[in-house]
Motif scaffolding. Structure first.
Motif, short mmCIF file in Angstrom:
data_model
loop_
_atom_site.label_atom_id
_atom_site.label_comp_id
_atom_site.label_asym_id
_atom_site.label_seq_id
_atom_site.Cartn_x
_atom_site.Cartn_y
_atom_site.Cartn_z
N THR A 70 0.82 -1.22 0.00
CA THR A 70 0.00 0.00 0.00
C THR A 70 0.85 1.26 0.00
O THR A 70 0.33 2.35 0.28
N ASN A 102 1.00 3.08 3.43
CA ASN A 102 -0.20 3.71 3.97
C ASN A 102 -1.04 2.67 4.71
O ASN A 102 -1.26 1.57 4.22
N ALA A 103 -1.53 3.05 5.88
CA ALA A 103 -2.37 2.17 6.68
C ALA A 103 -3.83 2.52 6.41
O ALA A 103 -4.38 3.46 6.98
N PHE A 104 -4.46 1.77 5.53
CA PHE A 104 -5.84 2.07 5.15
C PHE A 104 -6.82 1.59 6.22
O PHE A 104 -6.65 0.51 6.79
N THR A 145 -7.11 6.56 4.50
CA THR A 145 -6.61 6.62 5.87
C THR A 145 -7.52 7.55 6.65
O THR A 145 -8.58 7.96 6.17
N PHE A 154 -6.52 11.00 4.59
CA PHE A 154 -6.07 11.10 3.20
C PHE A 154 -6.67 10.00 2.33
O PHE A 154 -7.10 8.94 2.81
N THR A 155 -6.67 10.27 1.02
CA THR A 155 -7.19 9.34 0.02
C THR A 155 -6.10 8.99 -0.97
O THR A 155 -5.35 9.87 -1.41
N PHE A 156 -6.00 7.69 -1.32
CA PHE A 156 -5.01 7.23 -2.26
C PHE A 156 -5.69 6.39 -3.35
O PHE A 156 -6.70 5.73 -3.09
N TRP A 212 0.48 3.54 -5.57
CA TRP A 212 -0.63 4.31 -5.03
C TRP A 212 -0.30 5.80 -5.12
O TRP A 212 0.81 6.21 -4.78
N LYS A 270 -1.48 9.74 -4.10
CA LYS A 270 -2.31 10.52 -3.18
C LYS A 270 -3.25 11.43 -3.96
O LYS A 270 -2.84 12.14 -4.87
#
Length: 385
Positions: free
Chosen positions: A140, A143-145, A160, A163-165, A174, A176
């Motif tokens: 990812t 990033n920790a979704f 997250t 934030f959006t990826f 991925w 941002k």
């Protein structure tokens, strides 16, 4: 007194015909032989489900039905599946490896999940090509979704807390997505069309829309609120959108409002205005008679362009209340719902739906075929003595 610890449920045997419905390419692979078995069960279906260490007794955290027959439910160490509308359930994952917080299957074979492998660590993103029998961890980008939305195996979004990826190459990379400051929730209906909830200090909430993948955002709704504890957005296309906005909480009560647009935010209708004594005023104008199910909003499902269901609950209630509209918000009805202290919804049609309660006691799966008016138990965990 209830004992704390792992909930271990017995061993299950199922015919190979029923097992073929999970992980196969056909969504309704239920044979006549399976349909002629001794009837539907409401207990634990003799399942042995090990929980992830330090996550307590077994409880559900996610559910998804692809049709009125085929579905899955997952929890803190296990995933189970049915191919006959919940009459029988079988173990797909049962060894306590993954604590599933979200599941999203694109087909009966291909799916994604967010899960923890340790209760102290963030979610990992998982992919399966065999209905959940095995999973592969997907990178990812660090990033920790806490939530995902996949449109295909190539295109998806990961979210997250702030934030959006986006990925367009099957999670190889991925990117941002640009969102305004104080964004608290995002929902995309296509690669380019999306909605967000932002906090506006001293005012309340703003709901914004993008039609170009986040390059620009246009404010579509401003809601005054003395308290801004978050919200959620749901919708199956970019024009028909439902927005849940939370006020404050207190005395096990949460105030909230629900807004709906059918024309991409050109006009809005306030569907629910749920002020409470403990939570104070609901966001937006106070409108008498627009009550939703009691408690904090837990989950919402939008089906097609007309139907929407909302589940709400609180620690002081013994019920997960259900509310619905079948006519695009022209009318709204609330129902008693099911026993439990939280729930996740899945409605494959406007009238056939499922709820998995997210508490261990009482914990279970219930189904409805009349649009939430009545519910029938399909699975329940044993009492912990």
């Amino acid at each position: 007194m209830r004992k704390k610890g792992l909930a271990l449920l017995g061993v299950m045997t199922l015919s190979t015909t029923l097992f073929a419905g999970i992980g196969s390419s056909t969504a309704d692979n239920v044979s006549a032989a399976a349909a002629q078995t001794t009837g539907c069960r409401t207990d634990n279906h003799d399942l042995s489900l090990k929980t992830l260490a330090d996550t307590g007794v077994a409880h559900f955290q996610a559910i998804q039905f692809l049709s009125s027959k085929v579905g899955r439910a997952a929890g803190n160490g296990f995933m189970i599946g049915t191919s006959d509308g919940g009459c029988h359930w079988q173990a797909i994952q049962s060894n306590g490896t993954y604590s599933f917080n979200q599941i999203q299957f694109l087909t009966n074979a291909v799916g994604y999940a967010l899960a923890q492998t340790d209760s102290t660590k963030p979610n990992v993103l998982l992919h399966t090509a065999n209905g959940g029998s095995t999973f592969k961890t997907i990178a990812t980008g660090g990033n920790a979704f806490n939530r995902i939305e996949f449109f295909s195996q190539q295109v998806g979004f990961g979210f997250t807390q702030a934030f959006t990826f986006k990925t367009t190459n099957g999670s190889q990379t991925w990117t941002k997505v640009s969102t305004p400051p104080n964004t608290r929730y995002a929902h995309f209906t296509t690669v380019d069309k999306g909605w967000i909830i932002t906090l506006r200090p001293g005012i309340g909430y703003e709901v914004k829309q993008t039609t170009n993948g986040g390059r620009t955002w246009t404010n579509k709704l401003t809601v005054n609120s003395p308290a801004t504890s978050g919200g959620m957005i749901y919708g199956t296309d970019s024009s028909n959108v439902w927005v849940v906005l939370n006020g404050d909480s207190g005395m096990s009560q949460t105030s909230y409002s629900v807004y709906h647009t059918m024309n991409a935010g050109a006009s809005w209708k306030q569907i629910i205005s749920n002020s409470t004594a403990g939570g104070g005023p609901a966001p937006g104008p106070k409108v008498e008679g627009l009550k939703g199910p009691a408690g904090a909003p837990q989950d919402m499902q939008v089906i097609g362009n007309k139907a929407a269901y909302l589940a709400a609950s609180s620690g002081a209630l013994d019920k997960v209340g259900i509310g619905r509209s079948l006519d695009n918000g022209k009318t709204w009805k609330n129902f008693a719902g099911v026993p439990g202290y939280g729930g996740r919804l899945s409605f494959p049609t406007t009238t056939t739906g499922w709820i998995a309660t997210t508490s261990s006691a009482p914990g279970g799966i219930y189904g409805t075929t009349d649009g939430g008016v009545t519910w029938v138990k399909k699975f329940s965990f044993p009492e912990i003595k």
